[in-house]
Design an enzyme around this catalytic site. Structure first.
Site, mmCIF file in Angstrom:
data_model
loop_
_atom_site.group_PDB
_atom_site.id
_atom_site.type_symbol
_atom_site.label_atom_id
_atom_site.label_comp_id
_atom_site.label_asym_id
_atom_site.label_seq_id
_atom_site.Cartn_x
_atom_site.Cartn_y
_atom_site.Cartn_z
ATOM 1 N N ASP A 20 3.614 -64.396 34.876
ATOM 2 C CA ASP A 20 3.131 -65.737 35.020
ATOM 3 C C ASP A 20 4.129 -66.828 35.064
ATOM 4 O OD1 ASP A 20 0.323 -65.981 35.627
ATOM 5 O OD2 ASP A 20 -0.245 -65.506 33.391
ATOM 6 N N LYS A 45 -7.178 -59.579 40.863
ATOM 7 C CA LYS A 45 -5.734 -58.819 40.581
ATOM 8 C C LYS A 45 -5.624 -57.519 40.479
ATOM 9 C CE LYS A 45 -4.824 -63.476 38.181
ATOM 10 N NZ LYS A 45 -4.644 -64.096 36.854
ATOM 11 N N GLN A 60 -4.839 -63.548 30.835
ATOM 12 C CA GLN A 60 -5.693 -64.331 31.390
ATOM 13 C C GLN A 60 -5.907 -65.613 30.648
ATOM 14 O OE1 GLN A 60 -6.154 -64.143 34.826
ATOM 15 N NE2 GLN A 60 -7.227 -66.015 34.762
HETATM 16 N N1 GUN Z 1 -5.949 -68.990 34.231
HETATM 17 C C1 GUN Z 1 -5.741 -69.786 35.435
HETATM 18 N N2 GUN Z 1 -4.938 -69.616 36.064
HETATM 19 C C2 GUN Z 1 -4.276 -68.668 35.645
HETATM 20 C C3 GUN Z 1 -2.861 -68.121 35.870
HETATM 21 O O1 GUN Z 1 -2.262 -68.462 36.790
HETATM 22 N N3 GUN Z 1 -2.454 -67.069 35.211
HETATM 23 C C4 GUN Z 1 -3.372 -66.855 33.927
HETATM 24 N N4 GUN Z 1 -2.694 -65.684 33.073
HETATM 25 N N5 GUN Z 1 -4.340 -67.231 33.656
HETATM 26 C C5 GUN Z 1 -4.866 -68.120 34.450
#
Ligand code: GUN
Length: 293
Positions: free
Chosen positions: A121, A54, A98
């Site tokens: 998100d 990211k 995350q």
């Molecule tokens: N863990 C797995 N997929 C995601 C996601 O799309 N966003 C976040 N914040 N954590 C994740």
């Protein structure tokens, strides 16, 4: 005949080029650099890879990224204080924590603490609710990535029988909500299957578009797929190492057998994965633009 491969990598490239232009224009016309703050608690190896990717993508597109890595025993209150600081920081347009979080931290409380207009998100209950009533600000990244693959590959969703396997809050439920919307790239008839579904194959065999987010390797086999169906595989599983020492990956779909029956299929890797980060960048740009508006 073998299915057409729906390359998320290629579609993501096109969208990223579009975003790069938008970001340059935001800087030029408004002196604004979109900013994304990412928190990672603990040392989960998969999460570390996701967060690194990211941050790398932010750099490539000209998005300012702030990365905060916290030890696994970080008190919940420290994480909430960090979010509060980012909520008030004008240079932070998007906030991402995350998941999964360590056991001692209440995920719901954390997601609720993020300002909904910085929730890139799309996990805050306000944004989940807005999606359900058909007026979303931010679409969750992985489900939105699935929709974009369909849309940009010219696959008609209107009136299509879409079957989703999996009912998670991150993928299954929101992808169903997105494709159910009264909107372009949606208007589908949606069924959600899950671990308590009585006859899974009876449902999946009816699907014109089958979206699989079951979280188990190769659970969808060719006998469960209708001839000519479009198959979107959201799963990622590490199943050993390649000869060159790289992680060997597979999805929730038994790719080798299903590709002989489907008309189009996403590969793993190179399918939904690259789309997720791209949609995160799209939401970050949107969050920055919302500030101007
Ligand atoms: N863990 C797995 N997929 C995601 C996601 O799309 N966003 C976040 N914040 N954590 C994740």
């Amino acid at each position: 005949m073998s299915a057409k491969i729906l390359s998320g990598t290629e579609i993501a490239k096109v969208i990223r080029a579009e975003l790069k232009e938008e970001i340059a224009e935001l800087k030029e016309k408004h002196g604004l650099t979109p900013g994304l703050a990412v928190a990672l608690v603990g040392e989960d190896p998969a999460s570390q890879v996701y967060v690194r990717n990211k941050v790398k993508t932010c750099e490539k597109l000209g998005v300012k990224s702030i990365e905060e890595r916290l030890p696994a025993d970080t008190p919940e209150s420290d994480l909430l204080s960090l979010i509060d600081r980012w909520n008030k920081d004008d240079e932070v347009h998007g906030i991402l924590v995350q998941l999964p979080l360590p056991e001692h931290i209440d995920e719901e409380k954390v997601l609720l603490a993020i300002r909904p207009d910085k929730d890139v998100d799309g996990f805050h209950p306000t944004n989940v609710g807005r999606l359900l009533i058909g007026n979303p600000d931010f679409l969750p990244c992985t489900p939105h990535g699935c929709q974009q693959i369909l849309l940009r590959s010219g696959i008609e969703t209107e009136g299509a029988e879409v079957v989703v396997v999996g009912r998670s809050n991150i993928v299954g439920k929101p992808v169903a909500a997105i494709l159910l919307q009264k909107a372009k790239g949606a208007n589908a008839t949606v069924t959600i299957c899950h671990t308590r579904t009585k006859d899974m194959a009876a449902h999946t065999r009816k699907a014109d578009i089958l979206i699989v987010a079951a979280g188990k390797p190769k659970v969808i086999t060719a006998d469960m797929v209708k001839e000519g169906a479009v198959v979107i595989d959201v799963g990622v599983h590490r199943i050993g190492k390649t000869e060159s020492g790289k992680d060997k990956l597979c999805g929730d779909v038994d790719f080798d057998s299903v590709k002989e029956k489907a008309s189009a299929i996403t590969p793993v890797p190179g399918g939904v994965g690259p789309m997720t980060i791209t949609m995160l960048m799209m939401n970050t740009v949107r969050a920055a633009k919302m500030r101007i508006e």
